[in-house]
Design a protein around this motif. Structure first.
Motif, PDB file in Angstrom:
ATOM      1  N   ALA A 102       0.833  -1.205   0.000  1.00  0.00           N
ATOM      2  CA  ALA A 102       0.000   0.000   0.000  1.00  0.00           C
ATOM      3  C   ALA A 102       0.867   1.255   0.000  1.00  0.00           C
ATOM      4  N   GLU A 103       1.982   1.202   0.720  1.00  0.00           N
ATOM      5  CA  GLU A 103       2.897   2.344   0.736  1.00  0.00           C
ATOM      6  C   GLU A 103       3.484   2.610  -0.651  1.00  0.00           C
ATOM      7  N   ARG A 104       3.665   1.549  -1.432  1.00  0.00           N
ATOM      8  CA  ARG A 104       4.190   1.686  -2.781  1.00  0.00           C
ATOM      9  C   ARG A 104       3.084   1.912  -3.812  1.00  0.00           C
ATOM     10  N   GLY A 105       1.820   1.886  -3.371  1.00  0.00           N
ATOM     11  CA  GLY A 105       0.703   2.103  -4.279  1.00  0.00           C
ATOM     12  C   GLY A 105       0.324   0.876  -5.085  1.00  0.00           C
TER      13      GLY A 105
END
Length: 120
Positions: A102-105
């Protein structure tokens, strides 16, 4: 079904850890069963006319039954504890992968989590 991917619980390290934990738990359970059988046999010998008159084979069977029951019940309890801890760790691992993605999309489905675990 030609996949050679094995579930994580087939990991030799996991199996070795589980074997060790069950062996220790079985020994502890057997010792507890032995203590219980000795204590109750002494009480039965003192207060039970039936137990006083049984043959040695019956007494040996009585002790073996308590020892094996203690080992089995303790090993089963340890197995349940191991499974709970294992699934808790697996859930943490999956949450970590999802958070990192999620942090990397990125969007990951549950199947991709399973396949990433089997390839590492």
């Amino acid at each position: 079904m030609g996949s050679n991917v094995l579930p994580i619980h087939y990991d030799p390290k996991t199996v070795k850890q589980l074997t060790k934990e069950i062996t220790v738990a079985s020994c502890i359970g057997a010792a507890q069963g032995a203590l219980f059988s000795i204590a109750t046999a002494l009480l039965l010998r003192r207060f039970s006319s039936v137990y006083k008159n049984v043959r040695t084979q019956v007494r040996v069977f009585y002790h073996c039954s308590w020892i094996s029951m203690g080992a089995v019940f303790r090993a089963d309890k340890q197995l349940l504890k191991f499974q709970t801890n294992y699934y808790r760790e697996e859930q943490k691992r999956r949450e970590k992968i999802l958070d990192e993605a999620a942090e990397r999309g990125l969007f990951l489905e549950d199947e991709s989590l399973n396949s990433s675990r089997s390839t590492t």
